[in-house]
Motif scaffolding. Sequence first.
Motif, PDB file in Angstrom:
ATOM      1  N   TRP A   3       0.829  -1.212   0.000  1.00 27.65           N
ATOM      2  CA  TRP A   3       0.000   0.000   0.000  1.00 27.65           C
ATOM      3  C   TRP A   3       0.854   1.249   0.000  1.00 27.65           C
ATOM      4  N   LEU A   4       2.026   1.192   0.636  1.00 24.17           N
ATOM      5  CA  LEU A   4       2.915   2.349   0.597  1.00 24.17           C
ATOM      6  C   LEU A   4       3.428   2.582  -0.814  1.00 24.17           C
ATOM      7  N   ALA A   5       3.744   1.495  -1.529  1.00 25.55           N
ATOM      8  CA  ALA A   5       4.183   1.653  -2.920  1.00 25.55           C
ATOM      9  C   ALA A   5       3.063   2.217  -3.782  1.00 25.55           C
ATOM     10  N   GLY A   6       1.810   1.733  -3.554  1.00 24.21           N
ATOM     11  CA  GLY A   6       0.690   2.280  -4.313  1.00 24.21           C
ATOM     12  C   GLY A   6       0.467   3.745  -4.025  1.00 24.21           C
ATOM     13  N   LEU A   7       0.635   4.145  -2.761  1.00 23.58           N
ATOM     14  CA  LEU A   7       0.485   5.560  -2.414  1.00 23.58           C
ATOM     15  C   LEU A   7       1.543   6.398  -3.109  1.00 23.58           C
ATOM     16  N   LEU A   8       2.776   5.920  -3.112  1.00 27.25           N
ATOM     17  CA  LEU A   8       3.831   6.665  -3.793  1.00 27.25           C
ATOM     18  C   LEU A   8       3.574   6.740  -5.287  1.00 27.25           C
ATOM     19  N   LEU A   9       2.952   5.685  -5.855  1.00 24.66           N
ATOM     20  CA  LEU A   9       2.606   5.727  -7.277  1.00 24.66           C
ATOM     21  C   LEU A   9       1.573   6.813  -7.548  1.00 24.66           C
ATOM     22  N   LEU A  10       0.564   6.926  -6.659  1.00 23.95           N
ATOM     23  CA  LEU A  10      -0.429   7.988  -6.830  1.00 23.95           C
ATOM     24  C   LEU A  10       0.209   9.363  -6.727  1.00 23.95           C
ATOM     25  N   VAL A 200       2.058  -0.887   6.561  1.00 24.91           N
ATOM     26  CA  VAL A 200       0.777  -0.993   5.856  1.00 24.91           C
ATOM     27  C   VAL A 200      -0.272  -0.100   6.506  1.00 24.91           C
ATOM     28  N   ALA A 201      -0.302  -0.069   7.838  1.00 25.23           N
ATOM     29  CA  ALA A 201      -1.285   0.756   8.530  1.00 25.23           C
ATOM     30  C   ALA A 201      -1.079   2.236   8.243  1.00 25.23           C
ATOM     31  N   ILE A 202       0.167   2.703   8.284  1.00 27.80           N
ATOM     32  CA  ILE A 202       0.442   4.124   8.025  1.00 27.80           C
ATOM     33  C   ILE A 202       0.141   4.468   6.573  1.00 27.80           C
ATOM     34  N   ALA A 203       0.446   3.543   5.668  1.00 32.32           N
ATOM     35  CA  ALA A 203       0.121   3.794   4.265  1.00 32.32           C
ATOM     36  C   ALA A 203      -1.393   3.928   4.069  1.00 32.32           C
ATOM     37  N   GLY A 204      -2.177   3.056   4.709  1.00 31.17           N
ATOM     38  CA  GLY A 204      -3.627   3.161   4.592  1.00 31.17           C
ATOM     39  C   GLY A 204      -4.162   4.450   5.185  1.00 31.17           C
ATOM     40  N   ILE A 205      -3.616   4.853   6.338  1.00 36.93           N
ATOM     41  CA  ILE A 205      -4.048   6.109   6.957  1.00 36.93           C
ATOM     42  C   ILE A 205      -3.703   7.295   6.062  1.00 36.93           C
ATOM     43  N   THR A 206      -2.527   7.262   5.481  1.00 40.18           N
ATOM     44  CA  THR A 206      -2.112   8.362   4.606  1.00 40.18           C
ATOM     45  C   THR A 206      -3.007   8.450   3.377  1.00 40.18           C
ATOM     46  N   PHE A 207      -3.314   7.316   2.775  1.00 39.81           N
ATOM     47  CA  PHE A 207      -4.173   7.324   1.586  1.00 39.81           C
ATOM     48  C   PHE A 207      -5.568   7.820   1.935  1.00 39.81           C
ATOM     49  N   ALA A 208      -6.103   7.385   3.094  1.00 41.70           N
ATOM     50  CA  ALA A 208      -7.434   7.848   3.490  1.00 41.70           C
ATOM     51  C   ALA A 208      -7.443   9.344   3.747  1.00 41.70           C
ATOM     52  N   ALA A 222     -13.821   4.680   1.820  1.00 37.38           N
ATOM     53  CA  ALA A 222     -14.223   3.678   2.804  1.00 37.38           C
ATOM     54  C   ALA A 222     -13.866   2.273   2.335  1.00 37.38           C
ATOM     55  N   ALA A 223     -13.996   2.025   1.022  1.00 37.57           N
ATOM     56  CA  ALA A 223     -13.611   0.715   0.492  1.00 37.57           C
ATOM     57  C   ALA A 223     -12.117   0.478   0.639  1.00 37.57           C
ATOM     58  N   VAL A 224     -11.323   1.539   0.431  1.00 40.54           N
ATOM     59  CA  VAL A 224      -9.868   1.418   0.620  1.00 40.54           C
ATOM     60  C   VAL A 224      -9.555   1.107   2.080  1.00 40.54           C
ATOM     61  N   TRP A 225     -10.269   1.791   2.983  1.00 44.33           N
ATOM     62  CA  TRP A 225     -10.086   1.500   4.404  1.00 44.33           C
ATOM     63  C   TRP A 225     -10.425   0.043   4.702  1.00 44.33           C
ATOM     64  N   PHE A 226     -11.510  -0.442   4.127  1.00 42.00           N
ATOM     65  CA  PHE A 226     -11.913  -1.824   4.363  1.00 42.00           C
ATOM     66  C   PHE A 226     -10.853  -2.799   3.848  1.00 42.00           C
ATOM     67  N   CYS A 227     -10.346  -2.550   2.665  1.00 38.93           N
ATOM     68  CA  CYS A 227      -9.309  -3.432   2.101  1.00 38.93           C
ATOM     69  C   CYS A 227      -8.038  -3.384   2.948  1.00 38.93           C
ATOM     70  N   THR A 228      -7.682  -2.177   3.396  1.00 41.20           N
ATOM     71  CA  THR A 228      -6.492  -2.051   4.248  1.00 41.20           C
ATOM     72  C   THR A 228      -6.672  -2.821   5.548  1.00 41.20           C
ATOM     73  N   SER A 229      -7.850  -2.690   6.171  1.00 39.46           N
ATOM     74  CA  SER A 229      -8.101  -3.414   7.417  1.00 39.46           C
ATOM     75  C   SER A 229      -8.082  -4.921   7.192  1.00 39.46           C
ATOM     76  N   ALA A 230      -8.600  -5.369   6.042  1.00 33.81           N
ATOM     77  CA  ALA A 230      -8.565  -6.807   5.754  1.00 33.81           C
ATOM     78  C   ALA A 230      -7.130  -7.299   5.601  1.00 33.81           C
ATOM     79  N   ILE A 231      -6.297  -6.501   4.929  1.00 31.15           N
ATOM     80  CA  ILE A 231      -4.886  -6.879   4.785  1.00 31.15           C
ATOM     81  C   ILE A 231      -4.203  -6.931   6.152  1.00 31.15           C
ATOM     82  N   LEU A 232      -4.475  -5.926   7.006  1.00 32.06           N
ATOM     83  CA  LEU A 232      -3.885  -5.918   8.351  1.00 32.06           C
ATOM     84  C   LEU A 232      -4.360  -7.117   9.166  1.00 32.06           C
ATOM     85  N   LEU A 233      -5.630  -7.474   9.015  1.00 33.60           N
ATOM     86  CA  LEU A 233      -6.133  -8.639   9.732  1.00 33.60           C
ATOM     87  C   LEU A 233      -5.437  -9.912   9.263  1.00 33.60           C
TER      88      LEU A 233
END
Length: 636
Positions: A3-10, A200-208, A222-233
């Motif tokens: 997710w951090l790599a995806g954020l940097l891509l954006l 992963v958690a910081i990347a998801g928070i940053t993207f949100a 919200a869907a991104v948050w859900f996917c991030t939480s699923a990955i963390l789980l």
Amino acid sequence: MKWLAGLLLLVMMSGPVQAQDGPRPQKVDDLVRLLQDPEVRSWLQQAPQASSQTATAGGGLAEWETATRDRLDRMLHAIPRIPAEIRAVAQEARAQALAYGGLPVFVIFLGLVAVGLVAEKLFSKARPDSRISDRLLAIGIFTAAMALVFFAFDWPPLPRIILLVSLIGVIAYRLICVLLDASTTMMPSSKRRSKMFLGVAIAGITFASLGRPLSVDPATSAAVWFCTSAILLLMILTFTMLSRGVTVRRRVALCLAYIAVWALWCVGLHGLFWLAVYAMALPSSLRLVGQTVAGLIPENTDETRRVLFIRGSRGAVIICAVAWLAMVWRFDPNSLVRSDPRVAAFSYGLLKSVVVLLLADLVWHMAKSWIDRRLLVSSPVGDANDLARQGRLRTLLPIFRNVLAVMVAVVTGLIVLAELGVEIGPLIAGAGVFGVALGFGSQTLVKDVISGVFYMLDDAFRVGEYIQAKSYKGTVEGFSLRSVRLRHHRGPVYTVPFGELGAVENMSRDWGVVKFRVSVSYDADVEKARKLTKKIGATLAEDPEFSALFIEPLKMKGVEEFGDYGMVLSFGMTLRPSGLQSMIRRRANLMIRAAFQENGIEFAQPTVQVGGDEKQAAALSAARLLEAKAASAAPT
């Protein structure tokens, strides 16, 4: 770190923001056309009425169930639109970059990070230490260098937000990594897994956080948050199953607990979710923070400051958790705190009670550490005023510590009850009545406590002093609120209530005269004995072991009396209070014996003098004469 790599891509595909006087975005035009549509206007007018009717018909639980179901449906239907939203944001960022000729945000981001790393590298060369404090200071240099360059330029609004949020995420991740490295109880594998999870958690928070500035649909965020939480789980479950030293049953239980906590977040019960998170994460977090702060404290720091830093840091973590939980309860529409005022009052009172308990714990441990440090055993040799002050402290500080513990416990309990909504006025009044009744029913106990208070006010005795009261005598070892503990010189310990002491004879206060006697023969030279004693007294007074205790040296007082077998000489010396008087007296006896023997002064010994023949004959004649007189006087 995907997710951090995806954020940097954006961020890389984003460009400078379009100015306000430029062409209007296509989405705004589409929104205006939709709002002008008659069907859309009709639906907007009827939607609030339908929702209010549903809420009225369904009640609280049904309303929550309906709202949760709608939110989950929107979030799940938005998951397939995530790639399309990413492409749309990338196209818009690319179009803005081409329109204004600015550099891609990703390039600027890399430049700022490079500036910070160069500054950190220069600092590390100047201070090559690998301590935690130096590493934190290096990250501070890294942050300051990036902030200096960031605030030196006037960035457009959109790149400014993107850069700021991204840089904050990088700094937070690095700080947490340093804190994890400072832990001495975590295994290297656990540290690596924790860093991956936090990344992963910081990347998801940053993207949100970037969702609104990037004009991302809220449902997609919200869907991104859900996917991030699923990955963390999934990461937590994997780490739990791969952990060593844990039974299979415990691993399964932990996995089920993690799934239950994640389900609480999915259904919108954020208050219960954060409560469960804190219950599971706070113990290990507090240990980590305590170990990190303990590693940062210099070794020469006194114990009171060490307690302040370590327990203060742990308390700050708990207070932050409490503040966050209060914010969640306040802004969560599904929270029970917002539905019932009584539940709200009790819940917020419970959070305030936690803060009160933390402050009371900090105050008590700081005071206890200071008292324990002052009660450290010191050398009995020293200035008389210092010895008296140390004895006074060793006497009063234990009592003060007990009284302080009771006061802190009582005051804290009353404040906690008041915060929970309990009326403490009747409790205080009832406690007063109970105290009066207890005083009448336990007069002996009250007598002991009050007598102890007056003994302390009169400074009658201190810890370490030798006292005698009635048939009790010994060295004072300690106190309680009602009794004193005496150690007899033969070993037994007396625990005597203060009310039973009566008059106290203190044998160790300020100064004491040590006296002893020695018997010498009648033909001994008394003047020579006096001179020898004076030399012995000077030798003892110059001894480094005893010199600080002497007020007046050893002297011979003179002939005390004439005994049956010789003269009794009296000796005396004045010493400061300590436990060495007997040792000094025994040392003086040995030196007097050796000096008298070397100089021909003999000690008195028991003797029997037997008379000659003439005395025996005279005694026999006198006896016969007495017998004759007695016979003549007898009646015939």
